[in-house]
Design an enzyme around this catalytic site. Structure first.
Site, mmCIF file in Angstrom:
data_model
loop_
_atom_site.group_PDB
_atom_site.id
_atom_site.type_symbol
_atom_site.label_atom_id
_atom_site.label_comp_id
_atom_site.label_asym_id
_atom_site.label_seq_id
_atom_site.Cartn_x
_atom_site.Cartn_y
_atom_site.Cartn_z
ATOM 1 N N ASP A 13 0.859 -1.185 0.000
ATOM 2 C CA ASP A 13 0.000 0.000 0.000
ATOM 3 C C ASP A 13 0.895 1.235 0.000
ATOM 4 O O ASP A 13 1.096 1.887 1.022
ATOM 5 C CB ASP A 13 -0.902 -0.030 1.238
ATOM 6 C CG ASP A 13 -2.026 0.994 1.156
ATOM 7 O OD1 ASP A 13 -2.320 1.468 0.043
ATOM 8 O OD2 ASP A 13 -2.608 1.310 2.194
ATOM 9 N N PHE A 70 -11.929 -1.756 5.080
ATOM 10 C CA PHE A 70 -10.941 -1.070 5.908
ATOM 11 C C PHE A 70 -11.003 -1.608 7.339
ATOM 12 O O PHE A 70 -12.066 -1.619 7.947
ATOM 13 C CB PHE A 70 -11.199 0.431 5.905
ATOM 14 C CG PHE A 70 -10.674 1.140 4.670
ATOM 15 C CD1 PHE A 70 -10.645 0.502 3.444
ATOM 16 C CD2 PHE A 70 -10.236 2.437 4.743
ATOM 17 C CE1 PHE A 70 -10.174 1.142 2.314
ATOM 18 C CE2 PHE A 70 -9.762 3.099 3.619
ATOM 19 C CZ PHE A 70 -9.730 2.459 2.399
ATOM 20 N N THR A 90 -13.237 0.644 -2.887
ATOM 21 C CA THR A 90 -12.531 1.093 -1.691
ATOM 22 C C THR A 90 -13.475 1.813 -0.734
ATOM 23 O O THR A 90 -14.661 1.978 -1.018
ATOM 24 C CB THR A 90 -11.356 2.014 -2.087
ATOM 25 O OG1 THR A 90 -10.548 2.293 -0.943
ATOM 26 C CG2 THR A 90 -11.856 3.310 -2.703
ATOM 27 N N LYS A 130 -9.956 1.962 -8.835
ATOM 28 C CA LYS A 130 -10.519 2.106 -7.496
ATOM 29 C C LYS A 130 -11.688 3.086 -7.524
ATOM 30 O O LYS A 130 -11.557 4.213 -8.021
ATOM 31 C CB LYS A 130 -9.457 2.600 -6.510
ATOM 32 C CG LYS A 130 -8.390 1.573 -6.207
ATOM 33 C CD LYS A 130 -7.355 2.107 -5.236
ATOM 34 C CE LYS A 130 -7.881 2.199 -3.827
ATOM 35 N NZ LYS A 130 -6.821 2.608 -2.867
ATOM 36 N N GLU A 152 -6.858 5.135 -8.510
ATOM 37 C CA GLU A 152 -8.146 5.606 -7.991
ATOM 38 C C GLU A 152 -8.765 6.718 -8.830
ATOM 39 O O GLU A 152 -8.084 7.669 -9.252
ATOM 40 C CB GLU A 152 -7.973 6.094 -6.550
ATOM 41 C CG GLU A 152 -9.276 6.379 -5.849
ATOM 42 C CD GLU A 152 -9.149 6.242 -4.344
ATOM 43 O OE1 GLU A 152 -10.056 6.708 -3.628
ATOM 44 O OE2 GLU A 152 -8.157 5.653 -3.873
#
Length: 425
Positions: free
Chosen positions: A115, A277, A255, A230, A194
Site C-alpha cells: 500500500d 478497511f 474502496t 478504485k 483511484e
C-alpha cells in the site's frame, strides 16, 4: 573400599550451567488485571458467524466458525506498541534465525499487496500487487526522486491544452498513470489507480474517468488486465463498477468499504475486488467507546473482514477480499488466510522482523460451515442497511472528504508548476 560384589552407587550428577532465558521453556503468563473490563457504551457488533449446530456457550467462549485462536505472541490491536509477551521470548535466537519471518509465512497463505507509491519500498518487499490513492501519490509527488514523473505529467497537461482546469485534470490523471506504470515495472501483478473521490456520487462521471485512465495506461503500453480501477463504495460507485466490469472488461477495486451492506452490494455487482478497511473501523470504536484496546480476534475491523470473507466463500462469490488500512501487525496476523491484504511499508518492515509462527485464521472450508443467510439488496435496502451502521456512514463520508482534499492539494501543486512561471509569480 566397598566389599567385593556390593552394588556401586551411581555418581552424583554435577550441576551444569543454567539454561538461558531464551532457551528455557516459557509458560504463558497470566494476563495482568484479571478483573472484567467496564462495559463500553459503544460495543463492537458481533460479526462472527456461528456454524450450524454450535452451542451458544461455545460461541460465547469466542470460537467463531472461521476464527481459530490467534497464536501466542500476536499483538493485541492497540493504538500503539505493546510490551513483549513471554511467548515471544520463548523462541531461542538460533531458532528465530531459522524460522521464516512473519511476512514470509503470511505470503504462504495470503497475497501480500504493498500500500504505497514509493518504488523503493516495493523493490524491498516484493509484493505481488500494489495499491495507490490520492494521499499516497500526493506524498510521493513531493519527494525529489519522483520529480521527473511530475514534470512529465505537467508537460502532458500543457500539450493537450484547453482551459486551465482541463490542463490540471489531465496532468493529474497522467501523474497517477505514470506512477502506476513505474510500479508495474517492479511487480508481477496489478496496480490499483483511484478515480477522483469528488465523483463518488456520479455514476456516469466515474465510468468516464475510469475509461480515461485505462486509455492513458494503453498509451504507455499497459493493458487493462494489469489495472484495478478504485471506486468509492457508494451506491453510485458500486453500480459504476458493475457497468465497467460487465460492459468494458475493466477490473474494479471498491474502496472505502466499512459496512456489510456495501460488501453484499459489491458481490452482487460482480466487481473484481473489495477493500474493507480494518484500521479505520477500529479508530471509530476507540474514539466513540470506553474500550481503548482490543485483542486481535475481538478487533471490530478484523471481525468485519472475517464476516465478509465467510459470506463470500460460503456463497461462492468470486470477488476478492483484500483487507486494508491496518494499524498494527496484530490485525494483519489475525487475518492470515484472507485472499489479499494490502499493507503499508512500515508494517511490512515490522512483519519482516517478527519471528512468530503464523496459523491461518480464515479458510474456505470453515467459511462454508457458517450458517449465514444469503441476502439481496436493491438500492432502497442498501441505503437503509448502510444507514443503520453509524460507524460505516461516518467513516465513508470522512474517507471521501479526505481523499478529495488530497486530490485538491495535488492539483494545487500541479497548478503552481504549470502556471506560476507564466504568470510571473
Amino acid at each position: 573400599m566397598a566389599a567385593s560384589g556390593s552394588p556401586r552407587r551411581p555418581p552424583v550428577p554435577t550441576p551444569g550451567p543454567r539454561a538461558s532465558q531464551s532457551e528455557s521453556l516459557s509458560l504463558p503468563l497470566p494476563r495482568p488485571g484479571s478483573s472484567r473490563p467496564r462495559p463500553s457504551r459503544v460495543r463492537a457488533p458481533d460479526w462472527r458467524c456461528r456454524p450450524a449446530g454450535l452451542g451458544l456457550a461455545r460461541e460465547r467462549a469466542g470460537r467463531g466458525c472461521a476464527r481459530r485462536p490467534v497464536p501466542s505472541g500476536h499483538a493485541p490491536s492497540l493504538i500503539g506498541a505493546r510490551a513483549p509477551r513471554a511467548a515471544d521470548m520463548s523462541v531461542s535466537p538460533v531458532k528465530r534465525q531459522k524460522m521464516e519471518s512473519a511476512l514470509d509465512q503470511l505470503k504462504h497463505h495470503t497475497t501480500v499487496v504493498a500500500d504505497t507509491g514509493d518504488f523503493n519500498a516495493i523493490d524491498e518487499y516484493k509484493p505481488l500487487d500494489a495499491t495507490t490513492n490520492p494521499s499516497l501519490i500526493l506524498a510521493a509527488a513531493q519527494m525529489p526522486a519522483y520529480q521527473k514523473l511530475v514534470d512529465d505529467a505537467v508537460a502532458y497537461g500543457k500539450k493537450l491544452g484547453g482551459s486551465e482546469e482541463e490542463q490540471i485534470k489531465n496532468a493529474s490523471d497522467k501523474l497517477f498513470v505514470l506512477f502506476g506504470a513505474e510500479i508495474l515495472k517492479r511487480i508481477p501483478g496489478r496496480v490499483s489507480t483511484e478515480v477522483d473521490a469528488r465523483l463518488s456520487f456520479d455514476k456516469e462521471g466515474m465510468i468516464q474517468r475510469a475509461r480515461r485512465l485505462i486509455d492513458l495506461y494503453k498509451e504507455v503500453g499497459v493493458g487493462k488486465d494489469r489495472i484495478l480501477i478504485k471506486l468509492s463504495s457508494t451506491w453510485e460507485g458500486i453500480q459504476a463498477g458493475r457497468v465497467l466490469e460487465a460492459e468494458y472488461g475493466i477490473h474494479c477495486n471498491m474502496t472505502l468499504l466499512f459496512s456489510f451492506a456495501q460488501a453484499v452490494a459489491c458481490a452482487e455487482a460482480g466487481v473484481t475486488l473489495i477493500s474493507p478497511f480494518v484500521g479505520r473501523i477500529l479508530d471509530w470504536y476507540v474514539a466513540n467507546g470506553d474500550k481503548k484496546t482490543y485483542e486481535p480476534s475481538e478487533d471490530p475491523g478484523v471481525k468485519s473482514v472475517t464476516k465478509i470473507y465467510n459470506y463470500y466463500k460460503k456463497f461462492g462469490y468470486k470477488t476478492i477480499v483484500m483487507g486494508a488500512s491496518f494499524r498494527n501487525t496484530g490485525q494483519i496476523k489475525a487475518l492470515t488466510g484472507c485472499d489479499y491484504l494490502t499493507i503499508s511499508p512500515k508494517l511490512l518492515a515490522e512483519l519482516s522482523k517478527e519471528h512468530v509462527k503464523l496459523t491461518p485464521t480464515l479458510s474456505v472450508k470453515e467459511a462454508q460451515a457458517c450458517d449465514l443467510e444469503k441476502i439481496h439488496l436493491d438500492e432502497k435496502a442498501f441505503r437503509w442497511q448502510h444507514n443503520e451502521d453509524q460507524m460505516a456512514v461516518e467513516k465513508l463520508s470522512d474517507g471521501i472528504r479526505r481523499f478529495a482534499a488530497d486530490a485538491v492539494k495535488l492539483e494545487r501543486m500541479l497548478k503552481e508548476r504549470m502556471f506560476s512561471t507564466e504568470n510571473g509569480k
